[in-house]
Design a protein around this motif. Sequence first.
Motif, PDB file in Angstrom:
ATOM      1  N   CYS A  96      60.631   2.636  37.380  1.00  0.00           N
ATOM      2  CA  CYS A  96      59.409   3.182  36.817  1.00  0.00           C
ATOM      3  C   CYS A  96      59.029   2.301  35.637  1.00  0.00           C
ATOM      4  O   CYS A  96      59.866   2.028  34.770  1.00  0.00           O
ATOM      5  CB  CYS A  96      59.694   4.610  36.342  1.00  0.00           C
ATOM      6  N   PRO A  97      57.815   1.801  35.598  1.00  0.00           N
ATOM      7  CA  PRO A  97      57.421   0.903  34.506  1.00  0.00           C
ATOM      8  C   PRO A  97      57.377   1.624  33.164  1.00  0.00           C
ATOM      9  O   PRO A  97      57.195   2.847  33.119  1.00  0.00           O
ATOM     10  CB  PRO A  97      56.032   0.429  34.937  1.00  0.00           C
ATOM     11  N   PRO A  98      57.553   0.873  32.063  1.00  0.00           N
ATOM     12  CA  PRO A  98      57.531   1.473  30.727  1.00  0.00           C
ATOM     13  C   PRO A  98      56.107   1.811  30.296  1.00  0.00           C
ATOM     14  O   PRO A  98      55.156   1.318  30.868  1.00  0.00           O
ATOM     15  CB  PRO A  98      58.113   0.371  29.863  1.00  0.00           C
ATOM     16  N   ARG A  99      56.007   2.671  29.333  1.00  0.00           N
ATOM     17  CA  ARG A  99      54.717   2.974  28.700  1.00  0.00           C
ATOM     18  C   ARG A  99      53.665   3.654  29.566  1.00  0.00           C
ATOM     19  O   ARG A  99      52.479   3.592  29.254  1.00  0.00           O
ATOM     20  CB  ARG A  99      54.117   1.697  28.137  1.00  0.00           C
ATOM     21  N   VAL A 100      54.093   4.278  30.635  1.00  0.00           N
ATOM     22  CA  VAL A 100      53.113   4.976  31.467  1.00  0.00           C
ATOM     23  C   VAL A 100      52.464   6.094  30.659  1.00  0.00           C
ATOM     24  O   VAL A 100      51.259   6.320  30.728  1.00  0.00           O
ATOM     25  CB  VAL A 100      53.778   5.572  32.721  1.00  0.00           C
ATOM     26  N   LEU A 103      49.160   5.873  28.517  1.00  0.00           N
ATOM     27  CA  LEU A 103      47.814   5.875  29.090  1.00  0.00           C
ATOM     28  C   LEU A 103      47.092   7.187  28.808  1.00  0.00           C
ATOM     29  O   LEU A 103      45.867   7.259  28.834  1.00  0.00           O
ATOM     30  CB  LEU A 103      47.883   5.685  30.611  1.00  0.00           C
ATOM     31  N   LEU A 110      50.335  15.337  29.053  1.00  0.00           N
ATOM     32  CA  LEU A 110      50.887  14.724  30.262  1.00  0.00           C
ATOM     33  C   LEU A 110      52.120  15.490  30.731  1.00  0.00           C
ATOM     34  O   LEU A 110      53.019  15.788  29.943  1.00  0.00           O
ATOM     35  CB  LEU A 110      51.256  13.264  29.975  1.00  0.00           C
ATOM     36  N   ALA A 112      53.328  14.876  34.298  1.00  0.00           N
ATOM     37  CA  ALA A 112      53.959  14.107  35.371  1.00  0.00           C
ATOM     38  C   ALA A 112      53.082  12.910  35.704  1.00  0.00           C
ATOM     39  O   ALA A 112      51.942  12.819  35.244  1.00  0.00           O
ATOM     40  CB  ALA A 112      54.126  14.984  36.617  1.00  0.00           C
ATOM     41  N   HIS A 113      53.634  12.001  36.459  1.00  0.00           N
ATOM     42  CA  HIS A 113      52.834  10.860  36.899  1.00  0.00           C
ATOM     43  C   HIS A 113      53.343  10.385  38.249  1.00  0.00           C
ATOM     44  O   HIS A 113      54.488  10.619  38.607  1.00  0.00           O
ATOM     45  CB  HIS A 113      52.909   9.722  35.876  1.00  0.00           C
ATOM     46  N   GLU A 114      52.469   9.736  38.968  1.00  0.00           N
ATOM     47  CA  GLU A 114      52.829   9.198  40.275  1.00  0.00           C
ATOM     48  C   GLU A 114      52.256   7.799  40.377  1.00  0.00           C
ATOM     49  O   GLU A 114      51.146   7.553  39.927  1.00  0.00           O
ATOM     50  CB  GLU A 114      52.217  10.063  41.382  1.00  0.00           C
ATOM     51  N   ILE A 115      53.026   6.914  40.964  1.00  0.00           N
ATOM     52  CA  ILE A 115      52.539   5.554  41.174  1.00  0.00           C
ATOM     53  C   ILE A 115      52.621   5.247  42.659  1.00  0.00           C
ATOM     54  O   ILE A 115      53.635   5.510  43.304  1.00  0.00           O
ATOM     55  CB  ILE A 115      53.382   4.536  40.382  1.00  0.00           C
TER      56      ILE A 115
END
Lengths: 131, 131
Positions: A96-100, A103, A110, A112-115
Amino acid sequence: MPPEARRTQQKDAIREAFASEGRPLSPQEALESAQSRVPGLGIATVYRAIKRFLTDGTLVAVELPGATTRYELAGLGHHHHFCCRRCDRVYDVEGCPPRVAELTPDGFELEAHEIVLRGVCSGCSQTAATT
Amino acid sequence: MPPEARRTQQKDAIREAFASEGRPLSPQEALESAQSRVPGLGIATVYRAIKRFLTDGTLVAVELPGATTRYELAGLGHHHHFCCRRCDRVYDVEGCPPRVAELTPDGFELEAHEIVLRGVCSGCSQTAATT
DNA sequence: CATGTAATGATAACAACTTCTCATTATCCG
DNA sequence: CGGATAATGAGAAGTTGTTATCATTACATG
């Protein structure tokens, strides 16, 4: 109380489909994979099994933009997905990339997040040639 | 050749809905917004207008996991989205975290990526109290 | 191995969204 | 202004994916 579940070769085959494919499967994909073990398997049974597996925690849903919902074995930990535009298969990707979180707009909360990565999978990439 | 397009108050109202809301709208949301300008507006007209706007490059589609397709003005540049679980509205978010491409598995060809943030928007966050 | 009943398969029925049909209205252009 | 025709609105009809129905089959237990 719910009726007691019985073990059947159909449900075993469906569970095994998710385990052996090792990637999120749509009900249709699960059907095709499981039919190699139980030829007469019907799509309705797949939907019933998936619903049960979601309830008992065997599977979790994977929703993707512009695609039907896939399901995969639960307990894989945080990860993301790659969709191949050639074969439409979905793959898990580690990391998982850093600093999501950075945004997130001010004042927003925030949770949760999905990529979703898109492109061509290694299998299709080799078969390639045509676009 | 396609028939020549005529300018109508309906299409103007729909285009204006996307411009004034400043976020991706579903056909239903676009309808509700545009109806403030053209009361009798029907949903079929919204679908027809969106289809035309996609063709002429005014709008682009925004697909999100587990939600109906939204549309937004084209030409906004690379950005991502935030979905509020309270009001279901979708917002644009600026920026993009580093190293997203590094998630790509070996042998896979990455062509694009999408990030979806989920949580509660600032508007709903204030109204909050209840969960 | 007999029996109660959960599970299955085929198909009809749903549900949500989108497109089509068609009579009517509005736009555009001479 | 008048006519040709694109656009609209309302509702029917399509799509796609999921769930329900029901007669039949197969588990599992005593």
